[in-house]
Design an enzyme around this catalytic site. Structure first.
Site, PDB file in Angstrom:
ATOM      1  N   TYR A 173      19.285  35.088   4.382  1.00 46.60           N
ATOM      2  CA  TYR A 173      18.306  36.048   3.843  1.00 46.60           C
ATOM      3  C   TYR A 173      17.678  35.567   2.536  1.00 46.60           C
ATOM      4  O   TYR A 173      16.446  35.427   2.459  1.00 46.60           O
ATOM      5  CB  TYR A 173      18.930  37.452   3.710  1.00 46.60           C
ATOM      6  N   LYS A 211      13.740  34.420   1.883  1.00 44.90           N
ATOM      7  CA  LYS A 211      12.854  35.095   0.925  1.00 44.90           C
ATOM      8  C   LYS A 211      12.334  34.092  -0.107  1.00 44.90           C
ATOM      9  O   LYS A 211      11.172  34.164  -0.526  1.00 44.90           O
ATOM     10  CB  LYS A 211      13.586  36.255   0.227  1.00 44.90           C
TER      11      LYS A 211
HETATM   12  N1  LIG Z   1      15.840  47.234   0.410  1.00 47.80           N
HETATM   13  C1  LIG Z   1      15.949  46.555  -0.706  1.00 47.80           C
HETATM   14  O1  LIG Z   1      16.794  46.847  -1.559  1.00 47.80           O
HETATM   15  C2  LIG Z   1      15.027  45.413  -0.959  1.00 47.80           C
HETATM   16  C3  LIG Z   1      14.044  44.998  -0.063  1.00 47.80           C
HETATM   17  N2  LIG Z   1      13.228  43.954  -0.372  1.00 47.80           N
HETATM   18  C4  LIG Z   1      12.162  43.522   0.525  1.00 47.80           C
HETATM   19  O2  LIG Z   1      11.321  44.629   0.758  1.00 47.80           O
HETATM   20  C5  LIG Z   1      10.736  44.543   2.055  1.00 47.80           C
HETATM   21  C6  LIG Z   1      10.949  45.857   2.770  1.00 47.80           C
HETATM   22  O3  LIG Z   1      12.344  46.077   2.876  1.00 47.80           O
HETATM   23  P1  LIG Z   1      12.947  47.469   3.363  1.00 47.80           P
HETATM   24  O4  LIG Z   1      11.899  48.484   3.367  1.00 47.80           O
HETATM   25  O5  LIG Z   1      14.174  47.690   2.603  1.00 47.80           O
HETATM   26  O6  LIG Z   1      13.366  47.073   4.835  1.00 47.80           O
HETATM   27  P2  LIG Z   1      13.092  47.845   6.206  1.00 47.80           P
HETATM   28  O7  LIG Z   1      13.896  47.153   7.235  1.00 47.80           O
HETATM   29  O8  LIG Z   1      13.272  49.310   6.043  1.00 47.80           O
HETATM   30  O9  LIG Z   1      11.549  47.565   6.430  1.00 47.80           O
HETATM   31  C7  LIG Z   1      11.071  46.374   6.956  1.00 47.80           C
HETATM   32  C8  LIG Z   1      10.000  46.720   7.967  1.00 47.80           C
HETATM   33  O10 LIG Z   1       9.511  45.481   8.494  1.00 47.80           O
HETATM   34  C9  LIG Z   1       9.387  45.660   9.895  1.00 47.80           C
HETATM   35  N3  LIG Z   1       9.528  44.393  10.580  1.00 47.80           N
HETATM   36  C10 LIG Z   1      10.657  43.674  10.736  1.00 47.80           C
HETATM   37  N4  LIG Z   1      10.404  42.611  11.499  1.00 47.80           N
HETATM   38  C11 LIG Z   1       9.097  42.651  11.814  1.00 47.80           C
HETATM   39  C12 LIG Z   1       8.248  41.823  12.579  1.00 47.80           C
HETATM   40  N5  LIG Z   1       8.704  40.746  13.212  1.00 47.80           N
HETATM   41  N6  LIG Z   1       6.955  42.176  12.687  1.00 47.80           N
HETATM   42  C13 LIG Z   1       6.479  43.296  12.094  1.00 47.80           C
HETATM   43  N7  LIG Z   1       7.238  44.112  11.364  1.00 47.80           N
HETATM   44  C14 LIG Z   1       8.528  43.786  11.232  1.00 47.80           C
HETATM   45  C15 LIG Z   1      10.496  46.604  10.297  1.00 47.80           C
HETATM   46  O11 LIG Z   1      10.228  47.221  11.547  1.00 47.80           O
HETATM   47  C16 LIG Z   1      10.523  47.553   9.129  1.00 47.80           C
HETATM   48  O12 LIG Z   1       9.714  48.668   9.373  1.00 47.80           O
HETATM   49  C17 LIG Z   1      11.378  43.349   2.739  1.00 47.80           C
HETATM   50  O13 LIG Z   1      10.491  42.274   2.699  1.00 47.80           O
HETATM   51  C18 LIG Z   1      12.607  43.068   1.893  1.00 47.80           C
HETATM   52  O14 LIG Z   1      12.932  41.714   1.929  1.00 47.80           O
HETATM   53  C19 LIG Z   1      13.323  43.316  -1.564  1.00 47.80           C
HETATM   54  C20 LIG Z   1      14.257  43.671  -2.472  1.00 47.80           C
HETATM   55  C21 LIG Z   1      15.183  44.749  -2.251  1.00 47.80           C
HETATM   56  C1  LIG Z   2      26.329  46.589   0.812  1.00 47.44           C
HETATM   57  C2  LIG Z   2      26.554  46.027  -0.576  1.00 47.44           C
HETATM   58  C3  LIG Z   2      27.623  46.862  -1.279  1.00 47.44           C
HETATM   59  C4  LIG Z   2      28.972  46.686  -0.630  1.00 47.44           C
HETATM   60  C5  LIG Z   2      30.041  47.040  -1.638  1.00 47.44           C
HETATM   61  C6  LIG Z   2      31.434  46.827  -1.104  1.00 47.44           C
HETATM   62  C7  LIG Z   2      31.626  45.405  -0.690  1.00 47.44           C
HETATM   63  C8  LIG Z   2      32.420  47.124  -2.162  1.00 47.44           C
HETATM   64  O1  LIG Z   2      31.654  47.718  -0.034  1.00 47.44           O
HETATM   65  C9  LIG Z   2      25.298  46.016  -1.415  1.00 47.44           C
HETATM   66  C10 LIG Z   2      25.588  45.454  -2.818  1.00 47.44           C
HETATM   67  C11 LIG Z   2      24.309  44.809  -3.297  1.00 47.44           C
HETATM   68  C12 LIG Z   2      23.290  45.125  -2.234  1.00 47.44           C
HETATM   69  C13 LIG Z   2      22.078  44.205  -2.115  1.00 47.44           C
HETATM   70  C14 LIG Z   2      21.310  44.121  -3.408  1.00 47.44           C
HETATM   71  O2  LIG Z   2      20.976  45.406  -3.883  1.00 47.44           O
HETATM   72  C15 LIG Z   2      20.075  43.292  -3.326  1.00 47.44           C
HETATM   73  C16 LIG Z   2      19.330  43.319  -2.077  1.00 47.44           C
HETATM   74  C17 LIG Z   2      18.074  42.820  -2.116  1.00 47.44           C
HETATM   75  C18 LIG Z   2      17.298  42.687  -0.954  1.00 47.44           C
HETATM   76  O3  LIG Z   2      16.257  42.043  -0.967  1.00 47.44           O
HETATM   77  C19 LIG Z   2      17.747  43.321   0.306  1.00 47.44           C
HETATM   78  C20 LIG Z   2      18.899  44.263   0.133  1.00 47.44           C
HETATM   79  C21 LIG Z   2      19.965  43.711  -0.796  1.00 47.44           C
HETATM   80  C22 LIG Z   2      20.462  42.421  -0.152  1.00 47.44           C
HETATM   81  C23 LIG Z   2      21.128  44.707  -0.995  1.00 47.44           C
HETATM   82  C24 LIG Z   2      21.929  44.898   0.317  1.00 47.44           C
HETATM   83  C25 LIG Z   2      23.211  45.719   0.139  1.00 47.44           C
HETATM   84  C26 LIG Z   2      24.104  45.146  -0.954  1.00 47.44           C
HETATM   85  C27 LIG Z   2      24.599  43.777  -0.530  1.00 47.44           C
END
Ligand SMILES: NC(=O)C1=CN([C@@H]2O[C@H](COP(=O)(O)OP(=O)(O)OC[C@H]3O[C@@H](n4cnc5c(N)ncnc54)[C@H](O)[C@@H]3O)[C@@H](O)[C@H]2O)C=CC1
Ligand SMILES: C[C@H](CCCC(C)(C)O)[C@H]1CC[C@H]2[C@@H]3[C@H](O)CC4=CC(=O)CC[C@]4(C)[C@H]3CC[C@]12C
Length: 369
Positions: free
Chosen positions: A159, A163
């Protein structure tokens, strides 16, 4: 005057617009982007909630498509002024293969860039991640760092590798000539751990706590800080960055920005308790109840079980060596770069973000939604 009244209406495309962050970006654009004429929402799986948006003044076009398919991406991008590329495969639990993660996150991003170049779309905002920086494989802390803080960014997990590569592609594409002869302007936003309405992992922890009689057990020392940012603020930052890319192309083009707001610096578990506490859960222990070596052992065991069970079922628990390292390594940001470069201020205070998240957990946490 007539010009400003009839100011050009813009076409926006949001990839991954039905995901956790994507839905907030879509709704934020509709609320806060006055120049929006058409909003294209592109996703592998379209959400039913999109239907209600189609009755408003802005034309909302739902496009079911796959970012790994270049022709589908090109068709969706054609005629768009701005692309916000949030689609991604967020998997740190071993649900998808490394190849699939690479295809979606890297090839998908390449397809988006090439579509912009071919069709003449000039503005691209990419949702990157804190993970392109760290925590690294050596477990070095990143304590309240900013975009310029030196840090040895070394990854092995598919992952963060995907990214990092995708972000590099986006930044490298800045300045490329698009169809029509003008330059492409790109930037990347790096959220830390996003929380808020729609956050699946938060709901999983809530349900786990309910199953355990209203308790969760501390596994990570309270002193380990994990950066978190509210989804509404991340969405707002995307909307603002997309809007300002044109006006401030020279400054913003090719830049990265951490996503930040007023959320407090806490451990992953203590932060979750800000929401789960008011929903009736309590975190047992002021120190980790399980010795760290045992967690390491259990995480390794989970990897083995995942591999052994793969022919029969998908075993993908939250605990594995990677997630343990993530939760157990300090990674927090402190920066004002987005404020300096494009005037970003968080739209939601910490109190608002907290209240909204609590209400959401209370409303949907126990249900099957
Ligand atoms: N959730 C988090 O804490 C973080 C997320 N991100 C980034 O933010 C973005 C959004 O993440 P989330 O909303 O958390 O994830 P999510 O899984 O809820 O949203 C991702 C969306 O992309 C769509 N998708 C996946 N594969 C696809 C494909 N082949 N074609 C078209 N659409 C596709 C999914 O259907 C989904 O709706 C991602 O790029 C992720 O890497 C970055 C930092 C933290
Ligand atoms: C699931 C993890 C927590 C588990 C705690 C345990 C082992 C004690 O049960 C989450 C801890 C940190 C999270 C990640 C972090 O916030 C950064 C992220 C960035 C992204 O781009 C995608 C999501 C994630 C990887 C996020 C995912 C869950 C954790 C690993």
């Amino acid at each position: 005057m007539a010009d400003s009244a009839q100011a050009q209406k813009l076409v926006y495309l949001v990839t991954g617009g039905c995901g956790f962050l994507g839905e907030h970006v879509v709704r934020m654009l509709l609320q806060r982007e006055p120049r929006l004429g058409e909003l294209r929402v592109f996703d592998l799986h379209l959400g039913p909630w999109l239907e209600e948006l189609k009755t408003g003044p802005v034309r909302v076009t739902a496009i079911q498509g796959d970012v790994t398919q270049a022709h589908e991406v090109a068709a969706a991008v054609a005629g768009a002024h701005v692309v916000i590329h949030t689609a991604g495969l967020v998997d740190v639990f071993g649900r998808a293969s490394p190849k699939t993660i690479h295809e979606v996150n890297v090839q998908g991003t390449r397809n988006v860039i090439e579509a912009c170049v071919q069709t003449g779309t000039r503005f691209l905002v990419y949702t990157s991640s804190m993970e392109v920086v760290g925590p690294n494989t050596k477990g070095h802390p990143f304590y309240r760092g900013n975009e310029d803080t030196p840090y040895e960014a070394v990854h092995r997990h598919p992952y963060p590798c995907s990214k990092a590569l995708a972000e590099w592609l986006v930044l490298e594409a800045n300045g490329r000539e698009v169809c029509g002869g003008l330059p492409l302007v790109t930037c990347a936003l790096r959220p830390t751990g996003i929380y808020g309405e729609g956050h699946q992992i938060m709901r999983d922890f809530y349900r786990q706590g309910l199953r355990l009689g209203g308790r969760l057990f501390r596994a990570i020392p309270a002193s380990v800080e994990h950066g978190r940012v509210y989804v509404g603020n991340v969405a707002w930052m995307h909307v603002l960055a997309a809007r300002e890319l044109e006006r401030r192309a020279a400054r913003m083009g090719g830049q990265v920005y951490f996503c930040y707001d007023g959320s407090p610096y806490k451990s992953y578990e203590d932060f979750n308790m800000e929401f789960l506490g008011p929903c009736g859960l309590r975190l047992v222990g002021t120190r980790p109840l399980v010795p760290y070596w045992l967690l390491v052992f259990l995480a390794a065991l989970n990897v083995l079980l995942q591999w052994l069970l793969r022919p029969l079922l998908l075993y993908a628990p939250l605990l594995n060596p990677y997630t343990l390292a993530m939760a157990n390594t300090t990674f927090t940001v402190s920066t004002d770069k987005a404020q300096r470069h494009f005037g970003y201020e968080p739209l939601f205070s910490w109190e608002d973000s907290r209240t909204r998240t609590i209400l959401w957990v209370q409303a949907t946490g126990g249900s099957a939604q």
